[in-house]
Enzyme design. Structure first.
Site, PDB file in Angstrom:
ATOM      1  N   CYS A 132      26.685  -3.788 -47.642  1.00  0.00           N
ATOM      2  CA  CYS A 132      26.341  -2.934 -46.505  1.00  0.00           C
ATOM      3  C   CYS A 132      26.629  -1.476 -46.855  1.00  0.00           C
ATOM      4  CB  CYS A 132      27.127  -3.305 -45.254  1.00  0.00           C
ATOM      5  SG  CYS A 132      26.660  -2.219 -43.880  1.00  0.00           S
ATOM      6  N   GLY A 267      13.487  -9.419 -41.598  1.00  0.00           N
ATOM      7  CA  GLY A 267      14.416  -8.507 -40.936  1.00  0.00           C
ATOM      8  C   GLY A 267      13.734  -7.548 -39.985  1.00  0.00           C
TER       9      GLY A 267
HETATM   10  C1  LIG Z   1      19.455  -2.806 -37.928  1.00  0.00           C
HETATM   11  C2  LIG Z   1      19.827  -3.567 -39.179  1.00  0.00           C
HETATM   12  C3  LIG Z   1      21.075  -4.201 -39.249  1.00  0.00           C
HETATM   13  C4  LIG Z   1      21.457  -4.909 -40.380  1.00  0.00           C
HETATM   14  N1  LIG Z   1      22.673  -5.534 -40.410  1.00  0.00           N
HETATM   15  C5  LIG Z   1      23.019  -6.282 -41.498  1.00  0.00           C
HETATM   16  C6  LIG Z   1      24.254  -7.026 -41.512  1.00  0.00           C
HETATM   17  O1  LIG Z   1      25.022  -7.047 -40.550  1.00  0.00           O
HETATM   18  N2  LIG Z   1      24.554  -7.730 -42.629  1.00  0.00           N
HETATM   19  C7  LIG Z   1      23.703  -7.771 -43.720  1.00  0.00           C
HETATM   20  O2  LIG Z   1      24.011  -8.437 -44.709  1.00  0.00           O
HETATM   21  N3  LIG Z   1      22.526  -7.101 -43.716  1.00  0.00           N
HETATM   22  C8  LIG Z   1      22.167  -6.360 -42.641  1.00  0.00           C
HETATM   23  N4  LIG Z   1      20.950  -5.698 -42.626  1.00  0.00           N
HETATM   24  C9  LIG Z   1      20.051  -5.808 -43.800  1.00  0.00           C
HETATM   25  C10 LIG Z   1      18.975  -6.870 -43.574  1.00  0.00           C
HETATM   26  O3  LIG Z   1      19.549  -8.156 -43.386  1.00  0.00           O
HETATM   27  C11 LIG Z   1      18.011  -6.935 -44.762  1.00  0.00           C
HETATM   28  O4  LIG Z   1      18.713  -7.266 -45.931  1.00  0.00           O
HETATM   29  C12 LIG Z   1      17.264  -5.640 -45.004  1.00  0.00           C
HETATM   30  O5  LIG Z   1      16.997  -5.000 -43.787  1.00  0.00           O
HETATM   31  C13 LIG Z   1      15.967  -5.818 -45.767  1.00  0.00           C
HETATM   32  O6  LIG Z   1      15.060  -6.663 -45.079  1.00  0.00           O
HETATM   33  P1  LIG Z   1      13.892  -6.117 -44.078  1.00  0.00           P
HETATM   34  O7  LIG Z   1      13.167  -5.029 -44.816  1.00  0.00           O
HETATM   35  O8  LIG Z   1      13.049  -7.305 -43.784  1.00  0.00           O
HETATM   36  O9  LIG Z   1      14.588  -5.596 -42.889  1.00  0.00           O
HETATM   37  C14 LIG Z   1      20.563  -4.979 -41.488  1.00  0.00           C
HETATM   38  C15 LIG Z   1      19.309  -4.362 -41.415  1.00  0.00           C
HETATM   39  C16 LIG Z   1      18.930  -3.664 -40.276  1.00  0.00           C
HETATM   40  C17 LIG Z   1      17.572  -3.015 -40.225  1.00  0.00           C
END
Ligand SMILES: Cc1cc2nc3c(=O)[nH]c(=O)nc-3n(C[C@H](O)[C@H](O)[C@H](O)COP(=O)(O)O)c2cc1C
Ligand SMILES: Cc1cc2nc3c(=O)[nH]c(=O)nc-3n(C[C@H](O)[C@H](O)[C@H](O)COP(=O)(O)OP(=O)(O)OC[C@H]3O[C@@H](n4cnc5c(N)ncnc54)[C@H](O)[C@@H]3O)c2cc1C
Ligand code: FES
Lengths: 307, 271
Positions: A132, A267
């Site tokens: 993170c 996500g």
């Molecule tokens: C608002 C938000 C909150 C997120 N919170 C977490 C989290 O708590 N733990 C984690 O491992 N990844 C977190 N992520 C990352 C996502 O799980 C993911 O790895 C990343 O957004 C890429 O995928 P996407 O492009 O489909 O969103 C978060 C992403 C977003 C946008």
């Protein structure tokens, strides 16, 4: 009726299809229950859970970017006890495997959360978030050097027998090194990518829009980076890879599987359309059926595997 | 006392009309039978404006009015999304998630209400004023805007409010000054049973302080940047005396007495 076998394995876990939710974008699943039949998903991955409650970061916490967004939520969560008392019993009633995303400031905090969750029947697997970008201590700091990553995974592995997934950061020079390091410590799978470090500066105020300056980039903008990293990692380790980053439709998901992902997660696209996950799962089945592919696992790594 | 919360859903909507109604402000009318039938005053919709642009997130908008299977949104053009919205024409198709959030509450026994609206803060007040009038509650409206040409929904408010008083920054209509001068006067004059406020956050805060001083219950509608709009992403937090709350599901309407102003950074500018 299609006859595609959609089942995939991640460690000891068998999923009914490869489509999961990406941590932090799907709440505990409860928030999406009006839109999604959770039993049609491969798994629900919860938001990050720490040992003590975390307050998260100041607002604004998000800003939109071309075909994506930056977030700086900062892992706000009520702590593992509140999670076990609140969201978990609700999730336990749903017919879907539950994967809990685990966070900490120190290796022993990760282990404390993992230990607490180890006794919970309703938790099927842990996803250790060493990636993170939105917290000062811990988070990504663990995911960007091999010794630190190995240290967290060792601590967690020692206290849990559940399937252990390690979520990798893309903010490194060579992601395969970290993947190998966590595999060596007993990780059952790796997931990637977490968000890419980014920044937006407001040209009216001359200051970054997000109070911490940086945030994590996600959404379709990051997809090519994520596909490339999945391709690299899938060839570097022998444990399953869970691919994510900008998936919005079945075709995007197929791309990740062809790159070597055994499962995928959706996500940011949940914010665009809260039904995306189910759409991707159904679409992936059609994708296979239309090409005479009998098992979805046949896609895995097909872009580089020798026939 | 509490408004019932209907289940939100995704609804495809069709543009019926889209036109300028004041300087820099337009009104879009959307054919949206499900949302129109379910929405309560103060609730909002999360609108997906365009499917083929490089901006991906939805945009939250209050429902100004809802009737005959249609919802009306008053919007100000401030950026990418609202510029695209301005280009929408009749028969364009979009979709909304709605109705969302907790709207205005009408305390039992309310006889007199004061509604304070600054700028686009008039948007969530349309349905509210209609609801109050329906219940035979006497409504005083205090409305502020930069100039006369930017006072919104004048006709609706004039028809339904017992009194509608205005303030403009340039004095082109009503009092020359801030709407907070009007709210202070009204609170002193005939004490309302409840005060409803929407507008730029600093203005909401001033009115909330005036109400606290006068011992009158006050509700505010707060804006935050929103991702999911349904309580999952924690983008939209508001600091309250009971901890962090989500504007999209716990709000956007909050009891002013619960809000800890500024603690979370709030929203620069507001509307
Ligand atoms: C608002 C938000 C909150 C997120 N919170 C977490 C989290 O708590 N733990 C984690 O491992 N990844 C977190 N992520 C990352 C996502 O799980 C993911 O790895 C990343 O957004 C890429 O995928 P996407 O492009 O489909 O969103 C978060 C992403 C977003 C946008
Ligand atoms: C519950 C709720 C109800 C709303 N109701 C209305 C309404 O009825 N009418 C209306 O015109 N607007 C309303 N808004 C604000 C509206 O959502 C934003 O103006 C809109 O999202 C801006 O989109 P954009 O793409 O044009 O601007 P962007 O390109 O996203 O941003 C342009 C500029 O506006 C600022 N901005 C963006 N969103 C907000 C926001 N939510 N609050 C304050 N500043 C913002 C940005 O920081 C940036 O400086 C509401 C917001 C919320 C949370
Ligand atoms: S906008 Fe996602 S929680 Fe409110």
């Amino acid at each position: 009726m299609s006859t595609v076998d959609m089942r995939v394995r991640v460690g000891a876990l068998e999923l009914r299809n490869p489509v999961m939710t990406a941590s932090g974008t799907f709440g505990s699943g409860r928030e999406y229950a009006d839109f999604v039949d959770l039993s049609r998903l491969g798994a629900v991955v919860t938001k990050g859970v720490s040992f003590e409650p975390w307050a998260g970061n100041p607002s604004p916490r998000i800003v939109e970017t071309p075909s994506g967004m930056l977030n700086s939520i900062g892992l706000q969560n009520p702590g593992v006890e509140a999670f076990c008392a609140g969201d978990l019993p609700w999730l336990a009633q749903r017919d879907v495997p539950v994967i809990v995303n685990v966070v900490g400031h120190r290796a022993d905090e990760y282990a404390a959360v993992a230990e607490r969750l180890d006794s919970e029947q309703a938790v099927h697997a842990l996803e250790v978030n060493i990636s993170c970008p939105n917290v000062d201590a811990g988070g990504m700091a663990f995911g960007t050097t091999c010794p630190a990553a190995a240290d967290v995974v060792r601590s967690v592995r020692a206290v849990t027998s559940k399937t252990l997934i390690v979520k990798l950061s893309p903010n490194v020079t060579d992601v395969t090194e970290i993947a190998r390091a966590v595999e060596a410590e007993g990780a059952d799978a790796v997931s990637l990518i977490n968000t890419l470090l980014g920044m937006v500066i407001d040209t009216r105020t001359f200051k970054p829009v997000l109070p911490r300056g940086v945030g994590g980039l996600s959404g379709p903008a990051v997809r090519p980076v994520a596909v490339r990293m999945v391709w690299q990692v899938a060839q570097a380790v022998s444990i399953p890879v869970i691919g994510m980053g900008g998936i919005t439709c079945a075709n995007d998901a197929a791309e990740f599987m062809l790159a070597g992902a055994s499962a995928v997660a959706v996500g940011t696209a949940n914010f665009i359309d809260p039904t995306t996950t189910v759409g991707v799962a159904e679409g992936l089945e059609r994708f296979c059926a239309a090409r005479g592919i009998g098992r979805v696992t046949d896609l895995v790594g097909a872009a580089w595997k020798k026939q | 006392m509490c408004t019932e919360v209907p289940t939100p859903a995704i609804e495809p909507v069709v543009v019926v009309s889209n036109e300028r109604v004041a300087e820099g402000v337009s009104r879009i009318v959307l054919d949206a039978p499900r949302t129109a039938g379910a929405v309560e005053p103060g609730q909002f919709v999360h609108l997906r404006i365009s499917r083929h642009a490089d901006f991906i997130l939805r945009r939250p908008f209050s429902v100004h009015r809802a009737r005959d299977g249609r919802i009306e949104i008053l919007y100000q053009v401030v950026g990418l999304g609202t510029r695209a919205l301005e280009d929408a024409v009749r028969d364009d198709v979009m979709d909304v998630i709605g109705p969302l959030g907790h709207g205005w509450r009408v305390p039992d026994g309310t006889k007199r209400a004061l509604v304070v609206a600054g700028g686009l803060g008039a948007a969530p007040m349309g349905m509210l004023v209609e609801r109050l009038a329906e219940r035979g509650i006497e409504v005083t409206l205090a409305q502020g805007a930069p100039s006369a040409g930017r006072l919104l929904a004048r006709e609706l408010f004039d028809n339904l409010c017992s009194r509608a008083i205005v303030a403009t920054d340039d004095g082109s209509a009503g009092l020359c000054g801030f709407v907070t001068v009007l709210s202070a006067e009204q609170l002193g004059r005939d004490r309302p049973d409840v005060v409803y406020v929407c507008g730029p956050e600093p203005m909401q805060r001033i009115v909330a302080d005036q109400c606290a001083g006068a011992g009158v219950p006050c509700q505010v509608s707060l804006e935050r940047l929103m991702g999911c709009g349904i309580g999952a992403c924690l983008s939209c937090v508001v600091t309250t005396r009971n901890g962090l709350k989500r504007a999209c599901v716990d709000g956007p309407v909050f009891d002013a007495a619960d809000v800890v102003w500024d603690a979370d950074g709030g929203q620069e500018g507001g509307r």
